[in-house]
Structures are given as C-alpha cells and as structure tokens.
Design an enzyme around this catalytic site. Structure first.
Site, PDB file in Angstrom:
ATOM      1  N   TYR A 150       0.843  -1.204   0.000  1.00 46.18           N
ATOM      2  CA  TYR A 150       0.000   0.000   0.000  1.00 46.18           C
ATOM      3  C   TYR A 150       0.875   1.251   0.000  1.00 46.18           C
ATOM      4  O   TYR A 150       0.746   2.113  -0.874  1.00 46.18           O
ATOM      5  CB  TYR A 150      -0.890  -0.039   1.241  1.00 46.18           C
ATOM      6  CG  TYR A 150      -1.901   1.082   1.351  1.00 46.18           C
ATOM      7  CD1 TYR A 150      -2.958   1.198   0.442  1.00 46.18           C
ATOM      8  CD2 TYR A 150      -1.836   2.006   2.396  1.00 46.18           C
ATOM      9  CE1 TYR A 150      -3.910   2.212   0.569  1.00 46.18           C
ATOM     10  CE2 TYR A 150      -2.783   3.017   2.532  1.00 46.18           C
ATOM     11  CZ  TYR A 150      -3.815   3.112   1.613  1.00 46.18           C
ATOM     12  OH  TYR A 150      -4.768   4.118   1.746  1.00 46.18           O
ATOM     13  N   LYS A 154       1.291   3.816  -3.171  1.00 43.59           N
ATOM     14  CA  LYS A 154       0.858   5.221  -3.117  1.00 43.59           C
ATOM     15  C   LYS A 154       2.034   6.149  -3.422  1.00 43.59           C
ATOM     16  O   LYS A 154       1.868   7.183  -4.052  1.00 43.59           O
ATOM     17  CB  LYS A 154       0.261   5.543  -1.745  1.00 43.59           C
ATOM     18  CG  LYS A 154      -1.083   4.854  -1.473  1.00 43.59           C
ATOM     19  CD  LYS A 154      -2.202   5.451  -2.311  1.00 43.59           C
ATOM     20  CE  LYS A 154      -3.566   4.876  -1.937  1.00 43.59           C
ATOM     21  NZ  LYS A 154      -4.652   5.373  -2.787  1.00 43.59           N
ATOM     22  N   ARG A 191     -10.867  -1.832   9.935  1.00 44.52           N
ATOM     23  CA  ARG A 191     -10.247  -0.635  10.492  1.00 44.52           C
ATOM     24  C   ARG A 191     -10.737  -0.439  11.923  1.00 44.52           C
ATOM     25  O   ARG A 191     -11.756  -0.991  12.343  1.00 44.52           O
ATOM     26  CB  ARG A 191     -10.533   0.580   9.603  1.00 44.52           C
ATOM     27  CG  ARG A 191      -9.718   0.496   8.326  1.00 44.52           C
ATOM     28  CD  ARG A 191      -9.915   1.666   7.406  1.00 44.52           C
ATOM     29  NE  ARG A 191     -10.984   1.450   6.447  1.00 44.52           N
ATOM     30  CZ  ARG A 191     -11.143   2.178   5.352  1.00 44.52           C
ATOM     31  NH1 ARG A 191     -10.310   3.161   5.071  1.00 44.52           N
ATOM     32  NH2 ARG A 191     -12.140   1.927   4.517  1.00 44.52           N
TER      33      ARG A 191
HETATM   34  P1  NAD Z   1     -12.810   1.799   0.112  1.00 44.34           P
HETATM   35  O1  NAD Z   1     -12.162   0.484   0.075  1.00 44.34           O
HETATM   36  O2  NAD Z   1     -14.123   1.926   0.783  1.00 44.34           O
HETATM   37  O3  NAD Z   1     -12.976   2.396  -1.362  1.00 44.34           O
HETATM   38  C1  NAD Z   1     -12.099   2.129  -2.412  1.00 44.34           C
HETATM   39  C2  NAD Z   1     -12.922   1.851  -3.657  1.00 44.34           C
HETATM   40  O4  NAD Z   1     -12.039   1.573  -4.759  1.00 44.34           O
HETATM   41  C3  NAD Z   1     -13.830   0.618  -3.513  1.00 44.34           C
HETATM   42  O5  NAD Z   1     -15.148   0.929  -3.914  1.00 44.34           O
HETATM   43  C4  NAD Z   1     -13.195  -0.410  -4.441  1.00 44.34           C
HETATM   44  O6  NAD Z   1     -14.124  -1.332  -4.964  1.00 44.34           O
HETATM   45  C5  NAD Z   1     -12.586   0.486  -5.501  1.00 44.34           C
HETATM   46  N1  NAD Z   1     -11.499  -0.166  -6.245  1.00 44.34           N
HETATM   47  C6  NAD Z   1     -10.437  -0.855  -5.723  1.00 44.34           C
HETATM   48  N2  NAD Z   1      -9.679  -1.332  -6.735  1.00 44.34           N
HETATM   49  C7  NAD Z   1     -10.254  -0.929  -7.894  1.00 44.34           C
HETATM   50  C8  NAD Z   1      -9.944  -1.118  -9.268  1.00 44.34           C
HETATM   51  N3  NAD Z   1      -8.871  -1.812  -9.649  1.00 44.34           N
HETATM   52  N4  NAD Z   1     -10.761  -0.571 -10.204  1.00 44.34           N
HETATM   53  C9  NAD Z   1     -11.866   0.127  -9.836  1.00 44.34           C
HETATM   54  N5  NAD Z   1     -12.208   0.332  -8.547  1.00 44.34           N
HETATM   55  C10 NAD Z   1     -11.409  -0.193  -7.586  1.00 44.34           C
HETATM   56  O7  NAD Z   1     -11.747   2.803   0.776  1.00 44.34           O
HETATM   57  P2  NAD Z   1     -11.885   4.319   1.212  1.00 44.34           P
HETATM   58  O8  NAD Z   1     -11.603   4.399   2.644  1.00 44.34           O
HETATM   59  O9  NAD Z   1     -13.117   4.919   0.676  1.00 44.34           O
HETATM   60  O10 NAD Z   1     -10.619   4.936   0.457  1.00 44.34           O
HETATM   61  C11 NAD Z   1     -10.748   5.655  -0.770  1.00 44.34           C
HETATM   62  C12 NAD Z   1      -9.382   6.170  -1.198  1.00 44.34           C
HETATM   63  O11 NAD Z   1      -8.850   7.048  -0.194  1.00 44.34           O
HETATM   64  C13 NAD Z   1      -8.348   5.078  -1.404  1.00 44.34           C
HETATM   65  O12 NAD Z   1      -7.552   5.401  -2.518  1.00 44.34           O
HETATM   66  C14 NAD Z   1      -7.520   5.121  -0.142  1.00 44.34           C
HETATM   67  O13 NAD Z   1      -6.206   4.675  -0.347  1.00 44.34           O
HETATM   68  C15 NAD Z   1      -7.568   6.597   0.194  1.00 44.34           C
HETATM   69  N6  NAD Z   1      -7.379   6.807   1.649  1.00 44.34           N
HETATM   70  C16 NAD Z   1      -8.370   6.510   2.535  1.00 44.34           C
HETATM   71  C17 NAD Z   1      -8.160   6.712   3.893  1.00 44.34           C
HETATM   72  C18 NAD Z   1      -9.225   6.439   4.933  1.00 44.34           C
HETATM   73  O14 NAD Z   1      -8.958   6.619   6.119  1.00 44.34           O
HETATM   74  N7  NAD Z   1     -10.422   6.037   4.582  1.00 44.34           N
HETATM   75  C19 NAD Z   1      -6.925   7.198   4.350  1.00 44.34           C
HETATM   76  C20 NAD Z   1      -5.933   7.451   3.406  1.00 44.34           C
HETATM   77  C21 NAD Z   1      -6.173   7.274   2.057  1.00 44.34           C
HETATM   78  N1  UDP Z   2      -6.176  -1.328  15.623  1.00 42.66           N
HETATM   79  C1  UDP Z   2      -6.455  -1.955  16.828  1.00 42.66           C
HETATM   80  N2  UDP Z   2      -7.504  -2.827  16.873  1.00 42.66           N
HETATM   81  C2  UDP Z   2      -8.278  -3.103  15.799  1.00 42.66           C
HETATM   82  C3  UDP Z   2      -7.984  -2.457  14.561  1.00 42.66           C
HETATM   83  C4  UDP Z   2      -6.907  -1.591  14.518  1.00 42.66           C
HETATM   84  O1  UDP Z   2      -5.779  -1.743  17.846  1.00 42.66           O
HETATM   85  O2  UDP Z   2      -9.222  -3.888  15.915  1.00 42.66           O
HETATM   86  C5  UDP Z   2      -5.068  -0.347  15.587  1.00 42.66           C
HETATM   87  C6  UDP Z   2      -4.057  -0.595  14.479  1.00 42.66           C
HETATM   88  O3  UDP Z   2      -3.060  -1.485  14.938  1.00 42.66           O
HETATM   89  C7  UDP Z   2      -3.532   0.803  14.238  1.00 42.66           C
HETATM   90  C8  UDP Z   2      -4.726   1.706  14.532  1.00 42.66           C
HETATM   91  O4  UDP Z   2      -5.628   0.923  15.303  1.00 42.66           O
HETATM   92  O5  UDP Z   2      -2.505   1.116  15.145  1.00 42.66           O
HETATM   93  C9  UDP Z   2      -5.441   2.191  13.282  1.00 42.66           C
HETATM   94  O6  UDP Z   2      -5.699   1.074  12.461  1.00 42.66           O
HETATM   95  P1  UDP Z   2      -6.585   1.135  11.145  1.00 42.66           P
HETATM   96  O7  UDP Z   2      -6.564  -0.220  10.541  1.00 42.66           O
HETATM   97  O8  UDP Z   2      -7.897   1.749  11.427  1.00 42.66           O
HETATM   98  O9  UDP Z   2      -5.832   2.179  10.198  1.00 42.66           O
HETATM   99  P2  UDP Z   2      -4.299   2.442   9.830  1.00 42.66           P
HETATM  100  O10 UDP Z   2      -4.037   3.801  10.378  1.00 42.66           O
HETATM  101  O11 UDP Z   2      -3.427   1.428  10.455  1.00 42.66           O
HETATM  102  O12 UDP Z   2      -4.285   2.397   8.348  1.00 42.66           O
END
Ligand code: NAD
Ligand code: UDP
Length: 314
Positions: A150, A154, A191
């Site tokens: 991941y 990125k 998560r």
């Molecule tokens: P999510 O898994 O709910 O959404 C990701 C979406 O991308 C899903 O609907 C999935 O089906 C789609 N997808 C994956 N691979 C694909 C492909 N090859 N072709 C088409 N669609 C595809 O995750 P999210 O939390 O909504 O995250 C969205 C974006 O934000 C991601 O790029 C993630 O890396 C980034 N992001 C999210 C967080 C967070 O805390 N939620 C933090 C940092 C970055």
């Molecule tokens: N974590 C935890 N218990 C859980 C899930 C996650 O203690 O059931 C911890 C994980 O080890 C990390 C933090 O919570 O330190 C956030 O994890 P998450 O998977 O939500 O996101 P991350 O920031 O690691 O992408």
C-alpha cells in the site's frame, strides 16, 4: 460550480460514494467507475435512478479495454483498497491499481484536459520519525514489509502524478488523506473504528493491537469531502495533507467509543501488527492557507453519527 462532468474512480467505496453525493447534489454529472473490490453497490444505490449519475462496473487497471463516453472536466482517483486487512488480502491488486490504474486515469485526464486528483495517504510517511507530519517530510517506509504493498504503491502513484504534471502539464493534485471515518464504512472492513463499534454492538471484547499507545488522528468524512472538492478548485500541484489534527491513542479511542455507546466490554490486547505506525498527526497548515480548510466535526459527534449508521445497518 455546476454542470461539470466528473469521473470518480473508486466511487462505490466509503469516501468515494460521499464524493459522488457531493457532486451530484451540486448539479454536476457524475460517472462512478468501480470494480466493487472493496466497495458496494449499496453505497450508491440511492443515486442510480438520477439522470446525473452513471455507474460503470470496471477495473481501472483495464481502463483501455472499456469505452468511457466522456469529456471529463475532473477525474478523481480514489480506487484502491484502503483498510490494512483489505490490502493484506489484495496485495498485487493494490500495487496495480495505484500504479497502472493511476497511469490510466492520468492518460484519460490528459486526453480530456481534465483536472486530476490522486487520493494518496498518510501511509507515505510510514512509521514517522517526527511527531507531526508536514508535507515536506519524506517518510520512513519499509519497502518490503507487509504494508509496503500500500505505502509504496501510493508513493509510486505520487511519483507518476508528478511525472504527468511535469512532463505533460496535466492539471494534477495529490492529497494525503489521514484516517477518515463515517457512515458507509464496512462494519467488518477491519479498520479500528468499525471494529470497535462492531465488537461493542456484539458485546465482544475490543481488540487492541499492541499496547494501544499508538496514535491516530480521525477525520469525519464530510470534512474530508469538503477538502477534496476544495483542492480540486485550486491551482496547486504539490501534496496537501487532509485530516483532523486531533490526536488520540487507540486506548483513548476505545474509551470514547464506549462512552458514546453507553456500553463497556473488556479490552483484549493482541500482538502488534508488523510496521504499525506509532504516531500519526497531520500538519494541515498548507490546506488552511490554500483554501481556509479545517475540519469542523469533533470526534465524539462524528462517532455518534457513525454509531447510528452501524446500528441501523446491522
Ligand atoms: P474503500 O475500500 O471503501 O474504497 C475504495 C474503492 O475503490 C472501492 O469501492 C473499491 O471497490 C474500488 N477499487 C479498488 N480497486 C479498484 C480497481 N482496480 N478498479 C476500480 N475500482 C477499484 O476505501 P476508502 O476508505 O473509501 O478509500 C478511498 C481512497 O482514499 C483510497 O484510494 C484510499 O487509499 C484513500 N485513503 C483513505 C483513507 C481512509 O482513512 N479512509 C486514508 C488514506 C487514504
Ligand atoms: N487497531 C487496533 N484494533 C483493531 C484495529 C486496529 O488496535 O481492531 C489499531 C491498528 O493497529 C492501528 C490503529 O488501530 O494502530 C489504526 O488502524 P486502522 O486499521 O484503522 O488504520 P491504519 O491507520 O493502520 O491504516
């Protein structure tokens, strides 16, 4: 601004579906492209009947094989597994979607002369050696650890975006998203917030990985979506952190969730995850200066909305 044609790759996911809502509600035409790897049709079901919304079930890695009818004004790339259990389960897919998928979407943006935004992550900072992460920090990433599929994907995605900006003048943006939460996360996506809520509702112990003293900063999804849309309007091409600077240990988070749910279960300490970052707190000065953005939803308020959503969907 309305009447624009917006492509949202990953639009059936948690954040992407809220972004689809945002652009449809502002009078734009939205094409949501998603292969449902970690997303769900249920997240966009309410939009399907709208003439301003189209869902295309496709993989961005294979974008060249589909014909997309569109002269897009904006292309968002949110397509990628995002939860650690998801990208541990889909390592090669995660590497491909952020590399080949990002390149395909950049080509599309280049062809359409569209604005482009890449959803990067705080994970590019790895296990940071500084307490508050500014965009200038280059990070501390293990390139071969389990999270590397991941983190490095990125980082490669960011490099590809900058190459298209420098070489082809594509109008690009990079946003580094810090932990975001809210309705439409999958209850079992692994998560920490959905895990704790699901465990409480099922009256099971809350699983804490390691000592629970690691920190995270949690941003409510509405605040994040406002930031993503705001950045898209700016003529700014270097990475921008988006997140809530409030910093909590995982044990503090467990306590807050127990308090707002009015329920308490045991804490079960499990072994720490490999390379789990010890601390995460965004410096959001850049986003504030660029567009006056800062999160407005306090953690307890956002958690209450998230808890209500999960209670209804269980
Ligand atoms: P999510 O898994 O709910 O959404 C990701 C979406 O991308 C899903 O609907 C999935 O089906 C789609 N997808 C994956 N691979 C694909 C492909 N090859 N072709 C088409 N669609 C595809 O995750 P999210 O939390 O909504 O995250 C969205 C974006 O934000 C991601 O790029 C993630 O890396 C980034 N992001 C999210 C967080 C967070 O805390 N939620 C933090 C940092 C970055
Ligand atoms: N974590 C935890 N218990 C859980 C899930 C996650 O203690 O059931 C911890 C994980 O080890 C990390 C933090 O919570 O330190 C956030 O994890 P998450 O998977 O939500 O996101 P991350 O920031 O690691 O992408």
């Amino acid at each position: 601004m309305k009447n624009r044609k917006v492509l949202i790759a990953g639009g059936a996911g948690f954040i992407g579906s809220h972004l689809c809502d945002y652009y449809v509600s502002k009078g734009n035409r939205v094409v949501c492209l998603d292969n449902l790897a970690t997303g769900a049709k249920a997240n966009i079901e309410h939009l399907i009947s709208s003439s301003s919304f189209t869902f295309v079930n496709a993989d961005v890695v294979r974008l060249k094989e589909i014909s997309l009818d569109g002269d897009f004004d904006m292309v968002f790339n949110l397509a990628s597994p995002a939860s650690p259990p998801d990208y541990f389960r889909l390592p090669v897919e995660t590497l491909r979607v952020n590399s080949l998928g990002t390149e395909n979407l950049l080509e599309l943006a280049r062809r359409c002369d569209a604005k482009f935004l890449f959803a990067s992550t705080s994970e590019v900072y790895g296990d940071p050696l500084i307490p508050v992460q500014k965009e200038e920090y280059w990070g501390n990433v293990n390139s071969i650890g389990p999270r590397s599929v991941y983190d490095e994907a990125k980082r490669y995605g960011e490099a590809m975006v900058m190459a298209y900006f420098r070489k082809y003048n594509v109008d690009t943006r990079i946003v580094r998203i810090f932990n975001t939460y809210g309705p439409r996360m999958r209850l079992k996506d692994g998560r920490v917030i959905p895990n704790f809520i699901a465990q409480l509702l099922e009256k099971k112990p809350l699983t804490v990985y390691g000592d629970g003293k690691q920190t995270r900063s949690f941003c409510y999804v509405d605040d994040l979506v406002a930031g993503l849309a705001g950045i898209m309007e700016k003529d700014y091409h270097l990475p921008v952190n988006l997140g809530n600077p409030g910093e909590f240990t995982i044990l503090e988070l467990a306590e807050i969730i127990q308090k707002i749910a009015g329920m308490k279960t045991e804490i079960e300490f499990l072994p720490p995850l490999e390379d789990d970052p010890r601390r995460r707190k965004p410096d959001i000065t850049r986003a504030k200066e660029l567009m006056g953005w800062q999160p407005s939803v306090p953690l307890e308020e956002g958690l209450k909305k998230t808890l209500d959503y999960f209670k209804k969907s269980m």
